[in-house]
Design a protein around this motif. Structure first.
Motif, short mmCIF file in Angstrom:
data_model
loop_
_atom_site.label_atom_id
_atom_site.label_comp_id
_atom_site.label_asym_id
_atom_site.label_seq_id
_atom_site.Cartn_x
_atom_site.Cartn_y
_atom_site.Cartn_z
N GLN A 41 0.83 -1.21 0.00
CA GLN A 41 0.00 0.00 0.00
C GLN A 41 0.86 1.26 0.00
OE1 GLN A 41 -3.17 0.57 2.70
NE2 GLN A 41 -4.49 -0.91 1.67
N LEU A 42 1.92 1.25 0.84
CA LEU A 42 2.80 2.42 0.94
C LEU A 42 3.52 2.66 -0.39
CD1 LEU A 42 4.49 4.11 3.54
CD2 LEU A 42 6.24 2.87 2.29
N ILE A 43 4.02 1.57 -0.99
CA ILE A 43 4.79 1.70 -2.23
C ILE A 43 3.90 2.14 -3.39
CG2 ILE A 43 6.13 0.40 -3.94
CD1 ILE A 43 7.10 -1.34 -1.50
N VAL A 44 2.76 1.43 -3.57
CA VAL A 44 1.86 1.75 -4.68
C VAL A 44 1.25 3.14 -4.49
CG1 VAL A 44 -0.26 1.07 -5.88
CG2 VAL A 44 1.37 -0.68 -5.15
N GLY A 45 0.80 3.43 -3.27
CA GLY A 45 0.20 4.73 -2.99
C GLY A 45 1.16 5.88 -3.25
N SER A 46 2.41 5.74 -2.79
CA SER A 46 3.39 6.81 -2.98
C SER A 46 3.71 7.00 -4.46
CB SER A 46 4.66 6.50 -2.19
OG SER A 46 4.36 6.44 -0.82
N ALA A 47 3.75 5.88 -5.21
CA ALA A 47 4.02 5.98 -6.65
C ALA A 47 2.87 6.70 -7.36
CB ALA A 47 4.24 4.60 -7.24
N ILE A 48 1.62 6.37 -6.99
CA ILE A 48 0.45 7.03 -7.60
C ILE A 48 0.48 8.52 -7.25
CG2 ILE A 48 -2.08 7.20 -7.53
CD1 ILE A 48 -2.16 4.16 -7.10
N PHE A 49 0.79 8.84 -6.00
CA PHE A 49 0.92 10.25 -5.59
C PHE A 49 1.98 10.94 -6.45
CE2 PHE A 49 3.25 13.05 -2.33
CZ PHE A 49 2.65 14.20 -2.81
N GLY A 50 3.11 10.26 -6.66
CA GLY A 50 4.19 10.83 -7.47
C GLY A 50 3.74 11.16 -8.88
N VAL A 51 2.94 10.28 -9.48
CA VAL A 51 2.43 10.52 -10.83
C VAL A 51 1.57 11.79 -10.84
CG1 VAL A 51 0.96 9.63 -12.69
CG2 VAL A 51 2.51 8.09 -11.48
N GLY A 52 0.67 11.90 -9.87
CA GLY A 52 -0.19 13.08 -9.79
C GLY A 52 0.59 14.36 -9.52
N TRP A 53 1.59 14.25 -8.65
CA TRP A 53 2.43 15.40 -8.28
C TRP A 53 3.21 15.90 -9.50
CZ3 TRP A 53 7.48 15.45 -4.97
CH2 TRP A 53 7.67 16.73 -4.44
#
Lengths: 138, 113
Positions: free
Chosen positions: A84-96
Motif C-alpha cells: 500500500q505504501l509503495i503503490v500509494g506513494s508511486a500514484i501520488f508521485g504521478v499526480g504530483w
C-alpha cells in the motif's frame, strides 16, 4: 477541542502557509522546476525540505527528552514498508509530477481561487474518499 | 456553540451587517458575496496562467488524493515529519514519490509538450 488549542492549531496553520508562500512552494512552476532534474533544474524545493526536516527532526529529538505526562508524541516506530505504501506513494508521485501540486499547496491555491486548484482540490477529495472507502486507508 | 439561542442568531446577523458595511465603505460599491466571489475569480484567472491543461489538473488531483491516502502521507506527513524523525517507511515513501514525479515530469516535458 478546547478553544485555546484551536487557536494554536490556527497559528500552526498560519505558519505553515506563510512558510509555503515565502519558500515559493505555492507556485507549481517552482515545484515542477525541481522535479525537472534533466531540464532547467531548480534546487529550491531541496532547500525547503532541508530547512523543514532539520527543524522538525531536531525539535522532535528535544521533545522526546521532555518528561511530562500531558505531552503526547507520535510513536517513533515506523509502519512496515508494504505494498500500500509503495503503490500509494508511486500514484501520488504521478499526480504530483502531472500537476505540480501536492495537497498543501493545492489548498493554498484554492484560497487564492486559482482555477487549477478549483478543479484539483475536489478531484483530490474524490481520490481520498475512494482510497478510504475501497482500500481502508486511514 | 452547544447551546444555540436566538441571541446567537441576532449576534451573527449584527456581525454580517458590520462586515457588509465595512466592505461597502472600503470598495465604494454594494458588496454581495456572489459579486465579490466572481470578481475575485476573474482577478485570479487574470493573475495566474495555468501550468497544465485543466483536464490534466483534474486527473492529477484524483491521483494525488488517492495516492496520498493509500500511501499514508504526502510531502508534509512523510516528507517533513516522517523523514525528520528518521522513519524508514517515510524515507521510502518520499524517495518513491519524488523519483516517480521526476520521471513523469521528464516524460511530460518531452512527449506531451
Amino acid at each position: 477541542m478546547k478553544a485555546g488549542k484551536m487557536i494554536l492549531f490556527f497559528v500552526a496553520g498560519g505558519l505553515f502557509g506563510t512558510g509555503l508562500a515565502i519558500s515559493g512552494m505555492t507556485d507549481p512552476a517552482r515545484v515542477i522546476g525541481f522535479l525537472d532534474l534533466f531540464g532547467a533544474w531548480d534546487p529550491a524545493l531541496l532547500f525547503v525540505m532541508a530547512g523543514a526536516v532539520g527543524v522538525y527532526g531536531l525539535g522532535m529529538l528535544m521533545l522526546r527528552r521532555v518528561k511530562n505526562r500531558d505531552l503526547k508524541l507520535p510513536s517513533p516506530t515506523p509502519s512496515p514498508i508494504d505494498r500500500q505504501l509503495i503503490v500509494g506513494s508511486a500514484i501520488f508521485g504521478v499526480g504530483w509530477g502531472l500537476g505540480g501540486f501536492c495537497p498543501g499547496p493545492a489548498l493554498a491555491n484554492l484560497g487564492a481561487l486559482r482555477v487549477e486548484a478549483l478543479l484539483f482540490v475536489p478531484a483530490m477529495a474524490i481520490g481520498m474518499f475512494l482510497a478510504q472507502r475501497f482500500f481502508g486507508a486511514d | 456553540m452547544n447551546h444555540y439561542t436566538l441571541w446567537h442568531a441576532l449576534i451573527g446577523g449584527i456581525l454580517i451587517g458590520l462586515a457588509s458595511l465595512l466592505a461597502t465603505v472600503l470598495s465604494g460599491k454594494i458588496p454581495g458575496i456572489s459579486g465579490v466571489f466572481s470578481f475575485a475569480l476573474w482577478q485570479s484567472a487574470a493573475l495566474f496562467r495555468p501550468m497544465r491543461p485543466l483536464v490534466v489538473m483534474a486527473i492529477a488531483g484524483l491521483l494525488v488524493g488517492f495516492g496520498t491516502r493509500l500511501g499514508g502521507g504526502c510531502t508534509s506527513g512523510h516528507g517533513v515529519c516522517g523523514v525528520g524523525m528518521g522513519a524508514k517507511d517515510s524515507i521510502a515513501a518520499t524517495l518513491i514519490f519524488i523519483v516517480t514525479a521526476m520521471m513523469i515530469v521528464f516524460i511530460y516535458n518531452r512527449v506531451v509538450l
